[in-house]
Design a protein around this motif. Structure first.
Motif, PDB file in Angstrom:
ATOM      1  N   LYS A 145      34.071 -16.640  75.482  1.00 38.33           N
ATOM      2  CA  LYS A 145      34.644 -17.469  75.141  1.00 38.33           C
ATOM      3  C   LYS A 145      34.094 -17.897  73.566  1.00 38.33           C
ATOM      4  O   LYS A 145      35.213 -18.345  73.558  1.00 38.33           O
ATOM      5  N   SER A 146      33.268 -18.058  72.990  1.00 37.87           N
ATOM      6  CA  SER A 146      32.890 -18.248  71.478  1.00 37.87           C
ATOM      7  C   SER A 146      34.072 -17.750  71.038  1.00 37.87           C
ATOM      8  O   SER A 146      34.322 -17.075  70.080  1.00 37.87           O
ATOM      9  N   GLU A 147      33.429 -15.520  71.343  1.00 41.34           N
ATOM     10  CA  GLU A 147      33.888 -14.617  70.438  1.00 41.34           C
ATOM     11  C   GLU A 147      35.627 -14.685  69.925  1.00 41.34           C
ATOM     12  O   GLU A 147      35.922 -14.569  69.628  1.00 41.34           O
ATOM     13  N   ALA A 148      36.778 -15.223  71.422  1.00 47.21           N
ATOM     14  CA  ALA A 148      37.792 -15.622  71.836  1.00 47.21           C
ATOM     15  C   ALA A 148      38.483 -16.483  70.732  1.00 47.21           C
ATOM     16  O   ALA A 148      39.470 -16.730  70.102  1.00 47.21           O
ATOM     17  N   GLU A 149      37.270 -17.758  70.910  1.00 47.87           N
ATOM     18  CA  GLU A 149      37.879 -18.567  69.880  1.00 47.87           C
ATOM     19  C   GLU A 149      37.589 -18.660  68.496  1.00 47.87           C
ATOM     20  O   GLU A 149      38.609 -18.920  67.023  1.00 47.87           O
ATOM     21  N   ARG A 150      36.529 -17.905  68.262  1.00 44.27           N
ATOM     22  CA  ARG A 150      36.393 -17.297  66.695  1.00 44.27           C
ATOM     23  C   ARG A 150      37.208 -16.194  65.830  1.00 44.27           C
ATOM     24  O   ARG A 150      38.066 -16.854  65.064  1.00 44.27           O
ATOM     25  N   ARG A 151      37.882 -15.020  66.992  1.00 45.75           N
ATOM     26  CA  ARG A 151      38.860 -14.423  66.610  1.00 45.75           C
ATOM     27  C   ARG A 151      40.201 -15.094  66.418  1.00 45.75           C
ATOM     28  O   ARG A 151      41.659 -14.771  65.542  1.00 45.75           O
ATOM     29  N   ALA A 152      41.053 -16.085  67.558  1.00 44.33           N
ATOM     30  CA  ALA A 152      41.622 -16.729  67.518  1.00 44.33           C
ATOM     31  C   ALA A 152      42.138 -17.719  66.168  1.00 44.33           C
ATOM     32  O   ALA A 152      42.616 -17.566  65.195  1.00 44.33           O
TER      33      ALA A 152
ATOM     34  N   LYS B 225      40.493 -16.904  63.346  1.00 43.00           N
ATOM     35  CA  LYS B 225      40.491 -16.427  62.224  1.00 43.00           C
ATOM     36  C   LYS B 225      42.257 -15.570  62.097  1.00 43.00           C
ATOM     37  O   LYS B 225      42.538 -15.864  60.887  1.00 43.00           O
ATOM     38  N   LYS B 226      43.143 -16.033  62.886  1.00 40.77           N
ATOM     39  CA  LYS B 226      44.911 -15.490  62.900  1.00 40.77           C
ATOM     40  C   LYS B 226      45.392 -16.543  62.525  1.00 40.77           C
ATOM     41  O   LYS B 226      46.498 -16.358  61.370  1.00 40.77           O
ATOM     42  N   THR B 227      44.790 -17.864  62.333  1.00 38.22           N
ATOM     43  CA  THR B 227      45.292 -18.542  62.179  1.00 38.22           C
ATOM     44  C   THR B 227      45.154 -19.067  60.384  1.00 38.22           C
ATOM     45  O   THR B 227      46.029 -19.757  59.920  1.00 38.22           O
ATOM     46  N   LEU B 228      44.343 -18.798  59.988  1.00 39.72           N
ATOM     47  CA  LEU B 228      43.690 -18.494  58.198  1.00 39.72           C
ATOM     48  C   LEU B 228      44.109 -17.657  57.848  1.00 39.72           C
ATOM     49  O   LEU B 228      45.322 -17.347  57.615  1.00 39.72           O
TER      50      LEU B 228
END
Length: 67
Positions: free
Chosen positions: A55-62, A64-67
């Motif tokens: 979950k933490s990894e998915a949130e981190r990737r998400a 990064k996409k919004t930046l």
């Protein structure tokens, strides 16, 4: 402190840590967690850790996409 019979204080503290984590993050009751066989309790803990890491990894990737 080792005793001839019974469990060490360190072992018991480890069991209580496992129960605490199941209560806090898995919404288990004390008796539900305490009554589980050790192998099953540890499986649930490992699986819970994997879930939160994923979950933490998915949130981190998400994020990064919004930046």
């Amino acid at each position: 402190m080792r005793t001839f019979f019974g469990l060490t204080n360190e072992y018991i503290e480890g069991v209580y840590e496992e129960i605490f984590n199941l209560k806090m993050h898995g919404n288990w009751s004390f008796m539900e967690a305490y009554s589980l066989p050790i192998k099953i309790r540890r499986w649930f803990l490992k699986r819970m850790v994997k879930y939160y890491e994923d979950k933490s990894e998915a949130e981190r990737r998400a994020s990064k996409k919004t930046l």
